[in-house]
Write a protein that holds these residues in place. Structure first.
Motif, PDB file in Angstrom:
ATOM      1  N   MET A  19       9.072  -0.929   4.792  1.00 54.96           N
ATOM      2  CA  MET A  19       9.948  -0.069   5.578  1.00 54.96           C
ATOM      3  C   MET A  19      11.375  -0.239   5.080  1.00 54.96           C
ATOM      4  N   ALA A  20      11.970   0.848   4.606  1.00 50.04           N
ATOM      5  CA  ALA A  20      13.327   0.792   4.053  1.00 50.04           C
ATOM      6  C   ALA A  20      14.199   1.831   4.721  1.00 50.04           C
ATOM      7  N   GLY A  21      15.432   1.476   4.952  1.00 48.69           N
ATOM      8  CA  GLY A  21      16.369   2.408   5.561  1.00 48.69           C
ATOM      9  C   GLY A  21      17.640   1.683   5.947  1.00 48.69           C
ATOM     10  N   PRO A  22      18.706   2.409   6.231  1.00 45.25           N
ATOM     11  CA  PRO A  22      19.976   1.782   6.576  1.00 45.25           C
ATOM     12  C   PRO A  22      19.961   1.190   7.981  1.00 45.25           C
ATOM     13  N   SER A  23      20.975   0.421   8.308  1.00 43.19           N
ATOM     14  CA  SER A  23      21.072  -0.161   9.642  1.00 43.19           C
ATOM     15  C   SER A  23      21.364   0.927  10.664  1.00 43.19           C
ATOM     16  N   GLY A  24      20.908   0.695  11.884  1.00 43.10           N
ATOM     17  CA  GLY A  24      21.198   1.608  12.972  1.00 43.10           C
ATOM     18  C   GLY A  24      20.222   2.750  13.150  1.00 43.10           C
ATOM     19  N   VAL A  25      19.186   2.808  12.314  1.00 42.61           N
ATOM     20  CA  VAL A  25      18.252   3.947  12.409  1.00 42.61           C
ATOM     21  C   VAL A  25      17.081   3.660  13.345  1.00 42.61           C
ATOM     22  N   GLY A  26      16.995   2.420  13.839  1.00 44.19           N
ATOM     23  CA  GLY A  26      15.967   2.107  14.819  1.00 44.19           C
ATOM     24  C   GLY A  26      14.774   1.350  14.291  1.00 44.19           C
ATOM     25  N   GLU A  39       9.249   5.642  -6.238  1.00 41.66           N
ATOM     26  CA  GLU A  39       8.533   6.411  -7.267  1.00 41.66           C
ATOM     27  C   GLU A  39       8.465   5.616  -8.565  1.00 41.66           C
ATOM     28  N   ARG A  40       9.556   4.956  -8.891  1.00 45.61           N
ATOM     29  CA  ARG A  40       9.606   4.172 -10.127  1.00 45.61           C
ATOM     30  C   ARG A  40       8.594   3.042 -10.114  1.00 45.61           C
ATOM     31  N   GLN A  41       8.307   2.531  -8.912  1.00 45.49           N
ATOM     32  CA  GLN A  41       7.387   1.398  -8.807  1.00 45.49           C
ATOM     33  C   GLN A  41       5.974   1.837  -8.389  1.00 45.49           C
ATOM     34  N   ASN A  42       5.754   3.180  -8.469  1.00 47.89           N
ATOM     35  CA  ASN A  42       4.423   3.753  -8.210  1.00 47.89           C
ATOM     36  C   ASN A  42       3.885   3.392  -6.824  1.00 47.89           C
ATOM     37  N   VAL A  43       4.768   3.424  -5.841  1.00 50.41           N
ATOM     38  CA  VAL A  43       4.366   3.147  -4.461  1.00 50.41           C
ATOM     39  C   VAL A  43       4.322   4.473  -3.702  1.00 50.41           C
ATOM     40  N   PRO A  44       3.173   4.861  -3.134  1.00 48.66           N
ATOM     41  CA  PRO A  44       3.124   6.075  -2.309  1.00 48.66           C
ATOM     42  C   PRO A  44       4.132   5.969  -1.170  1.00 48.66           C
ATOM     43  N   VAL A  45       4.741   7.088  -0.814  1.00 47.58           N
ATOM     44  CA  VAL A  45       5.842   7.033   0.145  1.00 47.58           C
ATOM     45  C   VAL A  45       5.754   8.193   1.127  1.00 47.58           C
ATOM     46  N   PHE A  46       6.166   7.936   2.368  1.00 50.35           N
ATOM     47  CA  PHE A  46       6.388   9.019   3.324  1.00 50.35           C
ATOM     48  C   PHE A  46       7.716   8.771   4.024  1.00 50.35           C
ATOM     49  N   ASP A  51       0.811  -1.213   0.000  1.00 51.29           N
ATOM     50  CA  ASP A  51       0.000   0.000   0.000  1.00 51.29           C
ATOM     51  C   ASP A  51       0.846   1.266   0.000  1.00 51.29           C
ATOM     52  N   GLN A  52       1.989   1.226   0.690  1.00 56.08           N
ATOM     53  CA  GLN A  52       2.823   2.415   0.811  1.00 56.08           C
ATOM     54  C   GLN A  52       4.220   2.008   1.282  1.00 56.08           C
ATOM     55  N   ALA A  53       5.150   2.971   1.210  1.00 52.66           N
ATOM     56  CA  ALA A  53       6.509   2.758   1.707  1.00 52.66           C
ATOM     57  C   ALA A  53       6.826   3.811   2.760  1.00 52.66           C
ATOM     58  N   MET A  54       7.528   3.384   3.797  1.00 53.62           N
ATOM     59  CA  MET A  54       8.043   4.303   4.808  1.00 53.62           C
ATOM     60  C   MET A  54       9.567   4.281   4.717  1.00 53.62           C
ATOM     61  N   ILE A  55      10.138   5.424   4.366  1.00 57.65           N
ATOM     62  CA  ILE A  55      11.591   5.547   4.305  1.00 57.65           C
ATOM     63  C   ILE A  55      12.064   6.037   5.669  1.00 57.65           C
ATOM     64  N   LEU A  56      12.836   5.220   6.361  1.00 53.62           N
ATOM     65  CA  LEU A  56      13.213   5.505   7.742  1.00 53.62           C
ATOM     66  C   LEU A  56      14.696   5.846   7.856  1.00 53.62           C
ATOM     67  N   PHE A  57      14.980   7.029   8.410  1.00 51.68           N
ATOM     68  CA  PHE A  57      16.347   7.446   8.698  1.00 51.68           C
ATOM     69  C   PHE A  57      16.386   7.995  10.115  1.00 51.68           C
ATOM     70  N   ALA A  58      17.578   8.132  10.664  1.00 57.88           N
ATOM     71  CA  ALA A  58      17.756   8.754  11.974  1.00 57.88           C
ATOM     72  C   ALA A  58      18.233  10.183  11.780  1.00 57.88           C
ATOM     73  N   VAL A  59      17.848  11.054  12.701  1.00 57.59           N
ATOM     74  CA  VAL A  59      18.333  12.434  12.670  1.00 57.59           C
ATOM     75  C   VAL A  59      19.825  12.475  12.995  1.00 57.59           C
ATOM     76  N   ALA A  60      20.258  11.560  13.859  1.00 56.17           N
ATOM     77  CA  ALA A  60      21.665  11.471  14.263  1.00 56.17           C
ATOM     78  C   ALA A  60      21.958  10.044  14.705  1.00 56.17           C
ATOM     79  N   SER A  61      23.231   9.686  14.614  1.00 61.07           N
ATOM     80  CA  SER A  61      23.705   8.372  15.093  1.00 61.07           C
ATOM     81  C   SER A  61      22.936   7.189  14.494  1.00 61.07           C
TER      82      SER A  61
END
Length: 294
Positions: free
Chosen positions: A163-170, A103-110, A77-87
């Protein structure tokens, strides 16, 4: 009985059903014969084969509303791009890479920035301004202090969210926060998924409740766009759209052409430097991919 595949590994599919928990399933041979393969996220019909051991067979794969290539998951249904503000500090290039892929795969994202409790210099608000200026919804949260948890739950409720994002972001902390003390059948999930508990290469749907699941995905390190032309990249930066047709040259890709309206907007502060820098890096990356192909 109908359910959704939440994990697939070693020939087993683990199907979450409303009111009846998780069943360990095999797929019938007919799917291999037809060249079809069940995916995480598929809604399926199952037939119980051993009620005591909670085993069943996947008898039918229901029609998919979409199918992502990377990560390999269906009915998102959607994608959540998860990053940390710090550390760790946010990596704009990696964040924008995720955005382009969705965007390329037409998935709504926040976008969700975690660890706002570590921000003592207003960085969180700056990152929020950067991406809100591009038209993206941005949430600022702290899994540790439970700041923004209600807003995040509301955004996820009743949906399948990648949910996509690098390691360590929680990611794990946020999942635990969302599940809270009412973790749905935790013991059963742990037992039935024991075959794949330590495997991080596979997509997995994490149940929050009967209708809400989050798909944890392996990290991405490259822009996976095998059929994308470098000239098309500009169309996946929403803030560039206001300047299309205003450059001196038609087909301007906003890199080195004179009279470029996007670069003029950058110098005027109407486009954020972080976004433009990531655009040029991704453009060069696609350029190198094309050279290697030919």
């Amino acid at each position: 009985m109908r359910g959704r595949i939440i994990k697939g590994i070693a020939g087993f599919y683990y199907v979450l059903t409303v009111g009846s928990g998780i069943w360990q399933c095999r797929a019938r041979g007919i799917f291999r014969k037809d060249g079809r393969k069940p995916l995480v996220g598929d809604e399926v019909e199952i037939e119980i084969t051993d009620e005591g051991d909670r085993e069943a067979s996947v008898t039918e794969i229901l029609p998919r509303k979409n199918e992502l290539i990377r990560p390999a998951v269906a009915n998102v249904d959607q994608a959540m791009i998860l990053f940390a503000v710090a550390s760790p500090d946010p990596d704009a290039l990696l964040l924008d890479r995720f955005l382009v892929m969705m965007e390329r795969q037409n998935v709504p994202v926040f976008i969700c920035f975690n660890k706002v409790d570590l921000d003592d210099g207003g960085l969180a608000e700056r990152w929020k301004r950067i991406y809100e200026s591009c038209g993206y919804d941005v949430l600022l949260i702290s899994a540790r202090e439970e700041t923004g948890a209600d807003q995040l739950r509301a955004r996820l409720l009743g949906k399948v969210t990648v949910m996509a994002g690098p390691s360590g972001v929680g990611k794990s902390s946020i999942t635990n926060l969302l599940q809270g003390t009412d973790v749905m059948e935790t013991g059963e999930i742990s037992r039935k998924l024991r075959r794949g508990k330590n495997t991080t290469r596979h997509s997995e749907l994490i149940p929050i409740d009967d209708t809400t699941v989050v798909c944890d995905t392996p990290g991405f390190t490259s822009l996976y766009t095998p059929d994308m032309k470098k000239e098309d990249l500009r169309f996946y930066y929403p803030e560039f759209s206001d300047y299309e047709g205003k450059c001196r040259f038609s087909g301007c890709v906003h890199i080195s052409e004179p009279g470029c309206a996007v670069k003029a907007a950058l110098e005027a502060g109407a486009i954020f430097r972080e976004r433009y820098d990531s655009y040029t890096k991704l453009y060069r990356e696609l350029e190198e991919q094309e050279k290697r192909r030919y």
